[in-house]
Design an enzyme around this catalytic site. Structure first.
Site, short mmCIF file in Angstrom:
data_model
loop_
_atom_site.label_atom_id
_atom_site.label_comp_id
_atom_site.label_asym_id
_atom_site.label_seq_id
_atom_site.Cartn_x
_atom_site.Cartn_y
_atom_site.Cartn_z
N ASN A 1 23.34 -20.11 6.43
CA ASN A 1 22.00 -19.53 6.12
C ASN A 1 21.80 -19.20 4.74
OD1 ASN A 1 19.40 -18.80 6.36
ND2 ASN A 1 19.58 -17.80 8.24
N ASP A 2 22.00 -18.03 4.36
CA ASP A 2 21.72 -17.53 2.95
C ASP A 2 22.18 -18.54 1.84
OD1 ASP A 2 20.38 -15.35 4.05
OD2 ASP A 2 21.97 -14.02 3.93
N VAL A 3 23.48 -19.14 2.09
CA VAL A 3 24.01 -19.97 0.98
C VAL A 3 23.35 -21.16 0.83
CG1 VAL A 3 26.36 -18.92 1.38
CG2 VAL A 3 25.71 -20.80 2.52
N VAL A 4 22.40 -21.58 1.62
CA VAL A 4 21.59 -22.55 1.52
C VAL A 4 20.07 -22.50 1.60
CG1 VAL A 4 23.27 -24.45 2.81
CG2 VAL A 4 21.51 -23.34 4.20
N ALA B 1 20.96 -11.58 4.36
CA ALA B 1 20.14 -11.15 3.43
C ALA B 1 18.66 -10.51 3.82
CB ALA B 1 20.10 -11.96 2.05
#
Lengths: 95, 640
Positions: B379-382, B420
């Site tokens: 999620n956050d990393v994309v 996040a």
């Protein structure tokens, strides 16, 4: 061994280690970490010496626990790393 | 003595050097273990304490516990296992410091200070790792827990700990240091959670090394100092890499300032999204349409993959996509998962070759040319908000630009914001489709759809291939002057001994020289194969023992393996460190051609993959041995 010499050894080892470890690719970061983790159990050496030199029963018991802790760290760490590393395989295989 | 110590450190450093390639890493690890054993023995002899039973008892108990923990742990539990081991190492250093403090030892002010520092760093590693392991194992809440006035309390504890380091070591001082540091460790890690774990674990790893090194000062033990220093440095490197990968400072992680508290959730600026430049996305296509024609696929895994243990399903998908002629690559974000390299381990476990894996920068270069990006549990990393929304905590963090692909297929559990707390605009993008739910089930759905699209062809092709394989095997056998048959437990399981007999007879009628090679441990009891073959009337003079026949494989046209695996695995001769290394095997691979009739390609009982299967002169015919052999026999009779 003087305190100064020990500090030099510490610095030299840390710098040398830093250089070598920087070369490890991210692919192997988990095994690297778990291998380093096993190495941190080197404190077993200190635990052995301290326990042998301990005078009171309390200290000896603490020392015993310290040896057990550190040995779990060393043996478990290396074994788990070995298990992980064995799984890594390159292309040619698999297909 | 000092020379020996130097040698041990050199061996350890060389071992770490070998860790930089997967091909040599196993050896590197073994070297490290060996050096450690040497260090223990050296300490015991040089200190003249070889005969203290309490030391041996401690070593024995620790070895047994450590070994069992390492063997029993599931791969999914690796992060918490590493944390536990780490904590124990730190704890041991703290206890060593405590013993020294109790003795009031400390020849110099420096040594006295180091003793206290060993207690503090060791204890904080211990309690910090315990909290981290608890969070990773789900015993504690994953989200950061914050006390009222948390930062103030931490400040006070740090100040008190620093004060406690000043007085000369004594029992009371040592215990005060211990308690303060334990509390400090808890306060520090309770605020960290979820996706920040890779950083925390790396940091704790570094601290455990530092604790060992400091304990080495009062003990005047150069080995402890040196190795502790190396470990400390390695942990620092990893911490740095992880921090850089998340574009965060260590302080912001430790103060829990990396997630959005619900009350301050930024409203997603809808307008922003509209105005962001739109590349040549396939707007409005379904994932089925996109995948149907896709030539280049990039897969981006995240922690969700680990949680649902979907790595084997993912492997299946990769194989399927590749079998259909599509190019598949996997983009690994450095902090995807819960520890450095988490995704790599997970994929290695499922046997995904590491040639598929690409780091963040490489992946981002490929993505604009990619037809479909498949996001699995990441999620956050994309999250493009890291680029588009300056007011969010992830702003500036390097991400994998899945949004640049022509189509994005997201297989996430739900559309809730990631760790996040920043909503992911990718979910609403016009060129994205969502498959919500458990990653394993979603992957199954995609695989099922891919298969259904090509059902008639795929099935026909598969059976054609199968047929071709048995046919090819028959042709090889028909042309062979000499054949050695190697039976194993698979023959017993499939009751294929009759088919073996029929094939042997058929070949002999053609004038071929047929022998049967018996490995002493083929099967489940001594002489198992002999009994089975005797049952179907195969004369025992056809049977040859390992040492008699092993030289003959080289001059044999075809070796036919029936349900044998470990006993014909050439890895036993080459793969050091595997459980079968050094075990005598039948040299089947030396035959000019090899036909293997095993159920599947999975490793045998020893768990070591069989390198024979991938050799160019080896034909692998999967399936139950009795059926395969019957098919080969039918084809063989046509030839004759």
């Amino acid at each position: 061994m003087s305190d100064f010499l020990l500090i030099v050894i510490f610095a030299a080892a840390a710098i040398l280690g830093y250089k070598i470890i920087s070369e490890v690719p991210s692919l192997l970061h988990t095994p690297l970490m778990s291998g380093m983790n096993a190495l941190s159990g080197i404190t077993v050496v200190g635990a052995l010496a301290a326990t042998a030199g301990a005078v009171t029963l309390g200290s000896r018991l603490l020392g015993f626990v310290a040896i057990v802790f550190a040995t779990i760290n060393v043996v478990g760490g290396f074994a788990v790393t070995h298990r992980m590393l064995k799984m890594f395989r390159s292309g040619g295989g698999g297909n | 003595m000092s020379l020996l110590l130097l040698l041990l450190v050199a061996v350890i450093l060389y071992g770490i050097r070998l860790m930089s390639s997967p091909k040599t890493a196993v050896r590197g690890n073994a070297l490290g273990a060996l050096a450690m054993l040497g260090a223990v023995l050296l300490t015991l002899t040089s200190e003249g304490i070889l005969t203290y039973p309490i030391l041996w008892a401690g070593l024995a108990v620790g070895t047994v516990l450590g070994y069992f923990a390492a063997v029993k742990v599931l791969m999914i539990q690796m992060p918490q296992m590493v944390a536990v081991f780490n904590g124990l190492g730190g704890g041991a250093s703290a206890l060593v410091g405590l013993i020294l403090a109790f003795q009031g030892e400390g020849s110099s002010a420096f040594a006295a200070f180091a003793t206290g520092l060993a207690i503090v760093v060791g204890a904080l590693t211990f309690s910090g790792s315990a909290v981290a392991a608890g969070k990773l194992h789900g015993l504690l809440k994953q989200r950061p827990v914050e006390l009222p006035y948390h930062s103030t309390i931490v400040g006070i504890v740090i100040a008190l700990t620093a004060l406690a380091l000043i007085p000369a070591p004594s029992m009371t001082v040592g215990l005060v240091q211990l308690c303060l540091a334990l509390v400090f460790g808890i306060l520090l890690t309770m605020r960290v959670g979820g996706a920040d774990m890779p950083i925390t674990i790396s940091l704790l790893n570094s601290l455990s090394g530092a604790a060992g090194a400091v304990a080495g000062f009062p003990l005047k033990n150069p080995l402890l100092v040196a190795v502790g220093g190396i470990v400390g440095a390695s942990g620092l490197i990893l911490t740095q890499i992880m921090c850089r990968a998340m574009n965060r400072s260590l302080i912001s992680i430790l103060t829990g300032r990396t997630t959005v508290r619900s009350r301050e959730l930024p409203a997603v600026p809808q307008a922003d999204k509209e105005t962001s430049e739109a590349p040549a996305h396939q707007v409005g296509t379904t994932w089925q349409e996109a995948l149907q024609t896709a030539e280049r696929v990039v897969i981006i895994p995240g922690y969700g993959l680990a949680l649902s243990q979907a790595q084997w399903k993912l492997k299946e998908l990769i194989d399927l996509l590749e079998a259909q002629g599509r190019q598949v690559k996997i983009g690994i974000h450095p902090v995807a998962g819960r520890m450095p390299g988490h995704m790599n381990v997970l994929l290695a476990e499922a046997d995904v070759s590491y040639d598929h894996l690409h780091e963040l920068e490489d992946t981002n270069e490929m993505l604009p040319e990619t037809d479909v990006a498949i996001v699995i549990g990441a999620n956050d990393v994309v999250n493009p908000a890291a680029i588009e929304q300056p007011n969010t905590p992830i702003y500036g963090m390097p991400i994998i630009r899945a949004d640049l692909a022509k189509h994005v297929l997201v297989l996430n559990y739900d559309t809730n914001p990631g760790y996040a707390g920043v909503p992911n605009p990718l979910y609403d993008a016009e060129h994205a489709s969502l498959l919500l739910g458990d990653a394993k089930e979603s992957l199954e759905a995609v695989i099922a759809w891919l298969k259904s699209r090509e059902e008639p062809t795929v099935d026909a092709a598969a059976s054609l291939e199968q047929e071709a394989e048995t046919f090819r095997a028959a042709r090889m056998l028909a042309g062979a002057q000499s054949v050695i048959i190697v039976p194993g437990y698979g023959m017993a399981l499939a009751s294929a001994q009759l088919q073996v007999k029929q094939i042997a007879d058929c070949l002999q009628e053609r004038g071929a020289d047929v022998k049967i090679a018996i490995h002493p441990v083929a099967g489940r009891m001594p002489g198992h194969m002999n009994v089975l073959l005797a049952e179907v009337d195969i004369p025992y003079d056809l049977l040859y023992d390992l040492d008699v026949i092993n030289d003959q494989f080289g001059s044999t046209d075809v070796a036919l393996v029936v349900g044998a695996n470990d006993v014909v695995n050439p890895a036993a001769q080459t793969a050091e460190g595997t459980p079968i290394y050094g075990m005598p095997v039948l040299n089947v691979h030396e035959a000019r051609q090899v036909v293997v009739c095993n159920l599947d390609r999975s490793p045998g009982y020893a768990g070591v993959p069989n390198s024979l299967y991938d050799m160019p002169h080896c034909l692998f015919v999967p399936g139950s041995a009795s059926q395969t052999l019957a098919d080969i026999l039918t084809a063989l009779r046509q030839f004759i």
